[in-house]
Enzyme design. Structure first.
Site, PDB file in Angstrom:
ATOM      1  N   GLY A 143       0.607  -0.310  -2.161  1.00  7.17           N
ATOM      2  CA  GLY A 143      -0.201  -1.498  -1.954  1.00  7.17           C
ATOM      3  C   GLY A 143       0.685  -2.703  -1.671  1.00  7.17           C
TER       4      GLY A 143
ATOM      5  N   SER B 104       5.932   3.505  -0.668  1.00  9.81           N
ATOM      6  CA  SER B 104       5.506   2.268  -0.022  1.00  9.81           C
ATOM      7  C   SER B 104       5.824   1.100  -0.957  1.00  9.81           C
ATOM      8  CB  SER B 104       4.023   2.359   0.346  1.00  9.81           C
ATOM      9  OG  SER B 104       3.656   1.336   1.225  1.00  9.81           O
ATOM     10  N   TRP B 105       4.832   0.253  -1.313  1.00 11.45           N
ATOM     11  CA  TRP B 105       5.106  -0.790  -2.306  1.00 11.45           C
ATOM     12  C   TRP B 105       5.628  -0.170  -3.606  1.00 11.45           C
ATOM     13  CZ3 TRP B 105       6.226  -5.271  -4.249  1.00 11.45           C
ATOM     14  CH2 TRP B 105       5.915  -5.561  -5.586  1.00 11.45           C
TER      15      TRP B 105
ATOM     16  N   ASP C  46       6.285   6.722  10.828  1.00 11.93           N
ATOM     17  CA  ASP C  46       5.656   5.743   9.942  1.00 11.93           C
ATOM     18  C   ASP C  46       5.496   4.414  10.675  1.00 11.93           C
ATOM     19  OD1 ASP C  46       5.008   3.948   7.885  1.00 11.93           O
ATOM     20  OD2 ASP C  46       6.290   4.962   6.430  1.00 11.93           O
TER      21      ASP C  46
ATOM     22  N   HIS D 102       3.013   7.531   7.425  1.00  9.46           N
ATOM     23  CA  HIS D 102       3.344   6.789   6.210  1.00  9.46           C
ATOM     24  C   HIS D 102       2.781   7.409   4.935  1.00  9.46           C
ATOM     25  CE1 HIS D 102       4.262   3.364   3.677  1.00  9.46           C
ATOM     26  NE2 HIS D 102       3.000   3.293   3.299  1.00  9.46           N
TER      27      HIS D 102
END
Length: 361
Positions: A58, A133-134, A308, A340
């Site tokens: 996120g 990711s985050w 990605d 991704h």
């Protein structure tokens, strides 16, 4: 013409090694007051197993039980939790509004939450930290600040969050879109997803498109005074969420946005992301790449999809370069033929193989 033999998705299907298990325990942990942030957590696998702290993406992406399937349940004790403001944690942006859910919601707070959760669950020694990711950003920041608590870092879809990284995803050719919608005037994810980009851009008035993130943030910051304004805010949140959800897969599922198209998820996801992005992720410039020297002795395993478009492969390249410059090349660096999402088939296989091959703590 028969196109039935073409692949219709790159998402995981039968590639899982481990079945979906039920949680051993679930609960909420109060980590702050005024507002009273409570984290929702779940524990999977083996109660006395090697602890794994799972950090979702996120910011605002929340966890789901399927995320426990990367790990051998006979070996690992897996902790999933929803970060502040999203999922089943309380308060949330969707249920309680951004004024409450975004208060005391910064990277420093999230790092502190990880330590509070490990203490509450009795994790006294080292643990594996797994994030995508985050979640890879947060995992790196956590490990740099707490290297003595980390046995290994397992990272997917590296996100360093620089201005250029965010412009690639959210700005692209938006400033000139009205006049030249398909002109390649700037680099960006829109190049591979022109129709989805059109839907994202056209939510914003042409006069505001020179700063797409700022324009979206202005809508999210609005205190709705009418049904029309509430509908406008939801429209923007859904557009933001669906854009990211769609381009997360190398082969997007046609007309199926999944959770990204659900109002409650989108309101949390979009507004928390915009909040963090407007504040440079609450990190100093180059804090991660300048700080990796603190990870000496912590093996770093990286999996990144070559295709990605949310976090282009160059972000992994920059992290690897920093690790090598510090004399600590990654223990594993796998570039999958994937996009991704953690739920891309090749990425699932690679991450599971890494977890199966880690030396015991």
């Amino acid at each position: 013409m028969d196109f039935s033999r073409l692949r219709t998705t790159s998402k995981v299907t039968n590639e899982w090694t481990y079945p979906q298990g039920a949680p051993l325990r679930t609960g909420w942990l109060r980590v702050d007051t005024a507002p009273d942030h409570e984290l929702y957590w779940e524990e999977y696998g083996r109660a006395d197993g090697e602890p794994v702290m799972f950090l979702h993406g996120g910011p605002g992406g929340a966890c789901a039980p399927v995320m426990s399937r990367f790990f051998d349940p006979d070996r690992y004790r897996v902790i999933l939790f929803d970060q502040r403001g999203c999922g089943k944690s309380r308060p949330t942006v969707a249920a309680d509004g951004p004024e409450k859910a975004l208060a005391h919601n910064t990277t420093d707070h999230l790092v502190s939450d990880i330590n509070a959760l490990r203490d509450a669950l009795g994790i006294g020694g080292k643990m594996h930290v797994f994030g995508g990711s985050w979640g890879s950003t947060l995992a790196l920041v956590y490990a740099i600040r707490n290297p003595e608590k980390v046995a290994s870092l397992i990272l997917r879809g590296i996100f360093l969050g620089s201005k250029e990284d965010l412009l690639y995803m959210y700005q692209g050719n938006a400033a000139t879109f009205a006049e030249q919608p398909y002109a390649l005037t700037e680099p960006g994810a829109y190049i591979a997803y022109p129709d989805e980009w059109k839907a994202f851009v056209e939510v914003i008035d042409p006069a505001r498109r020179s700063d797409m993130m700022g324009a979206y943030k202005a809508i999210f910051d609005m205190v709705p005074a009418s049904d029309a304004e509430r509908a406008r805010q939801l429209e923007a949140a859904l557009a933001w969420s669906v854009w990211e959800g769609t381009i997360s897969n190398m082969i997007p599922a046609d007309e199926d946005a999944g959770k990204f198209g659900e109002a409650e998820f989108a309101l949390c996801f979009a507004q928390i992301e915009a909040h963090f992005f407007a504040n440079d992720l609450f990190l100093k410039a180059n804090e991660i790449t300048d700080g990796v020297g603190a990870l000496k002795g912590v093996p770093v395993h990286i999996v990144h999809g070559r295709f990605d478009q949310v976090c282009p492969l160059t972000q992994a390249s920059r992290l690897v370069q920093a690790l090598e410059a510090a004399g600590m090349p990654p223990a594993t660096y796998v570039r999958t033929d994937a996009g991704h999402s953690a739920m891309e088939a090749q990425t699932v296989l690679a991450l599971t193989a890494i977890m199966d091959g880690l030396p015991p703590i």
